[in-house]
Design a protein around this motif. Structure first.
Motif, PDB file in Angstrom:
ATOM      1  N   GLU A  11      53.550  74.740  30.762  1.00  0.00           N
ATOM      2  CA  GLU A  11      52.654  74.217  29.977  1.00  0.00           C
ATOM      3  C   GLU A  11      52.062  72.894  30.296  1.00  0.00           C
ATOM      4  OE1 GLU A  11      53.065  74.914  25.813  1.00  0.00           O
ATOM      5  OE2 GLU A  11      53.248  77.294  26.057  1.00  0.00           O
ATOM      6  N   GLU A  12      52.911  71.916  30.321  1.00  0.00           N
ATOM      7  CA  GLU A  12      52.816  70.594  30.433  1.00  0.00           C
ATOM      8  C   GLU A  12      52.308  70.389  31.846  1.00  0.00           C
ATOM      9  OE1 GLU A  12      52.702  68.027  28.690  1.00  0.00           O
ATOM     10  OE2 GLU A  12      53.083  68.947  26.887  1.00  0.00           O
ATOM     11  N   VAL A  13      52.901  71.305  32.839  1.00  0.00           N
ATOM     12  CA  VAL A  13      52.591  71.201  34.212  1.00  0.00           C
ATOM     13  C   VAL A  13      51.150  71.328  34.524  1.00  0.00           C
ATOM     14  CG1 VAL A  13      52.902  72.267  36.572  1.00  0.00           C
ATOM     15  CG2 VAL A  13      54.847  71.396  35.096  1.00  0.00           C
ATOM     16  N   ARG A  14      50.642  72.325  33.873  1.00  0.00           N
ATOM     17  CA  ARG A  14      49.215  72.804  33.954  1.00  0.00           C
ATOM     18  C   ARG A  14      48.224  71.981  33.136  1.00  0.00           C
ATOM     19  NH1 ARG A  14      52.883  77.031  34.382  1.00  0.00           N
ATOM     20  NH2 ARG A  14      52.563  78.672  36.162  1.00  0.00           N
ATOM     21  N   ALA A  15      48.793  71.069  32.495  1.00  0.00           N
ATOM     22  CA  ALA A  15      47.919  70.107  31.744  1.00  0.00           C
ATOM     23  C   ALA A  15      46.947  69.284  32.800  1.00  0.00           C
ATOM     24  CB  ALA A  15      48.497  69.260  30.830  1.00  0.00           C
ATOM     25  N   ASP A  16      45.922  68.857  32.223  1.00  0.00           N
ATOM     26  CA  ASP A  16      44.979  67.955  32.899  1.00  0.00           C
ATOM     27  C   ASP A  16      45.712  66.604  33.457  1.00  0.00           C
ATOM     28  OD1 ASP A  16      42.871  69.986  32.701  1.00  0.00           O
ATOM     29  OD2 ASP A  16      42.123  68.941  30.886  1.00  0.00           O
ATOM     30  N   TYR A  17      46.348  66.188  32.726  1.00  0.00           N
ATOM     31  CA  TYR A  17      46.871  64.725  33.047  1.00  0.00           C
ATOM     32  C   TYR A  17      48.034  64.879  34.135  1.00  0.00           C
ATOM     33  CZ  TYR A  17      51.490  65.771  30.498  1.00  0.00           C
ATOM     34  OH  TYR A  17      52.560  66.459  30.358  1.00  0.00           O
ATOM     35  N   VAL A  18      48.565  65.795  34.202  1.00  0.00           N
ATOM     36  CA  VAL A  18      49.435  66.450  35.425  1.00  0.00           C
ATOM     37  C   VAL A  18      48.490  66.371  36.805  1.00  0.00           C
ATOM     38  CG1 VAL A  18      50.849  67.919  36.689  1.00  0.00           C
ATOM     39  CG2 VAL A  18      50.978  67.343  34.068  1.00  0.00           C
ATOM     40  N   LEU A  19      47.472  67.067  36.704  1.00  0.00           N
ATOM     41  CA  LEU A  19      46.508  67.177  37.844  1.00  0.00           C
ATOM     42  C   LEU A  19      45.951  65.510  38.374  1.00  0.00           C
ATOM     43  CD1 LEU A  19      45.132  68.867  39.873  1.00  0.00           C
ATOM     44  CD2 LEU A  19      43.294  68.951  38.195  1.00  0.00           C
ATOM     45  N   LEU A  20      46.061  64.921  37.196  1.00  0.00           N
ATOM     46  CA  LEU A  20      45.339  63.407  37.527  1.00  0.00           C
ATOM     47  C   LEU A  20      46.372  62.619  38.120  1.00  0.00           C
ATOM     48  CD1 LEU A  20      43.208  61.134  37.002  1.00  0.00           C
ATOM     49  CD2 LEU A  20      44.024  60.845  35.032  1.00  0.00           C
TER      50      LEU A  20
END
Length: 334
Positions: free
Chosen positions: A215-224
């Protein structure tokens, strides 16, 4: 602020005391209404040779002829003084019986708790890192099978293979006769019950870690973070793990009584001299005083850990105050 803090502590303490009181009343009532005769725990087969009058006198001496309300009131008064009565089966003070066994349960349950959550964190990280690859799929399938196997059945299977067929490990007890202080012998006796405790709970918590990390991997901050040039492994360990840890710590608090309860089943199958075997024996032989203390001891741990989990999760992760947290044997919103 200080008054609010004190009032919160008093409120939680009052709620804790009320729940323990309700538990004691419930256990006391149900145990005495259950079928069976506690005289067999105290006198054994001699009860069959007693006349009806002698049995009535024996019950009178043990205080079993009085109304339930009076029996409970008398027990409660003694409990406030630290006097929980004697064990009918062992003919000695209940506190001494439990003190002789509780260390074995703490060793088995404590080691199981540490191994489960150490391995669950590592296994969850590995599966999240290898998501949908062969290793992840294999581990998920094996873990699902092991977590679905009842602990008593797994205990019997390991006993049959390693204690009966192969004769590699001892199948019962906490140590061999005369080797109470032999650490190696104690460790050998711990292997099978500890393996059942760990295998019975490991994948559930590892799977929760895996899903929470994904779930954390797919969060927006990970993409950033990935756009800034950070590698996938670095993002997983530095950012995603940090976001999942608060929920993981909350889960550890509420899982302790669940794992401890699992050790009770394992102790009974392996004849391991701990609180679990005492709970079984006291219920089987209507050893009321011992049953009360064992049930209260276990129930108090469950109540305290559930309240602690709610408090800890609300302080270290404010999101859980909104999402909610379900206590009990397992964690609801991890």
């Amino acid at each position: 602020m200080r008054k609010l803090y004190i009032s919160t502590i008093l409120y939680n303490a009052g709620k804790f005391a009320l729940r323990v009181f309700a538990l004691s009343l419930l256990v006391f009532t149900i145990s005495r209404l259950a079928p069976g005769d506690p005289l067999y725990a105290y006198y054994g087969d001699r009860v069959e040779k007693m006349s009806v009058a002698q049995q009535e006198q024996a019950r009178e001496r043990l205080g079993l002829n009085e109304p339930l309300f009076i029996q409970y009131t008398r027990w409660l008064q003694g409990a406030f003084r630290g006097d929980f009565g004697i064990s009918y089966q062992y003919k000695t003070d209940v506190k001494e019986v439990i003190a002789a066994r509780i260390g074995n349960t703490l060793i088995l349950g404590g080691l199981g708790f540490l191994l489960i959550f150490s391995l669950a964190l590592w296994l969850g990280l590995f599966c999240a890192w290898r998501e949908d690859r062969a290793a992840d799929r294999i581990i998920c399938r094996i873990g699902t099978v092991t977590s679905c196997v009842p602990e008593f059945w797994m205990s019997l299977l390991l006993l049959l293979v390693f204690a009966v067929w192969l004769d590699w490990l001892p199948g019962s007890g906490a140590y061999s006769v005369g080797k109470e202080r032999d650490a190696a012998d104690r460790a050998a006796h711990l292997i099978l019950p500890l393996a059942v405790v760990v295998l019975g709970h490991l994948w559930y918590y590892a799977f929760q870690v895996r899903n929470r990390l994904l779930e954390e991997v797919r969060a927006d901050y990970v993409l950033l973070a990935r756009m800034k040039g950070l590698g996938g492994k670095q993002v997983l360990y530095r950012h995603c793990l940090q976001g999942a840890l608060p929920s993981y710590l909350s889960m550890m608090a509420v899982a302790f009584p669940h794992i401890l309860g699992g050790t009770y089943v394992v102790e009974t199958v392996f004849s391991y001299p701990g609180i679990g075997t005492l709970a079984y024996e006291s219920a089987r032989y209507q050893d009321y005083n011992l049953l009360m203390v064992v049930s209260l001891l276990t129930g108090t741990v469950v109540i305290f850990c559930n309240m602690l989990a709610r408090t800890v999760s609300g302080r270290i992760d404010p999101r859980t105050r909104v999402q909610g947290f379900t206590g009990g044997g397992e964690v609801g919103d991890f």
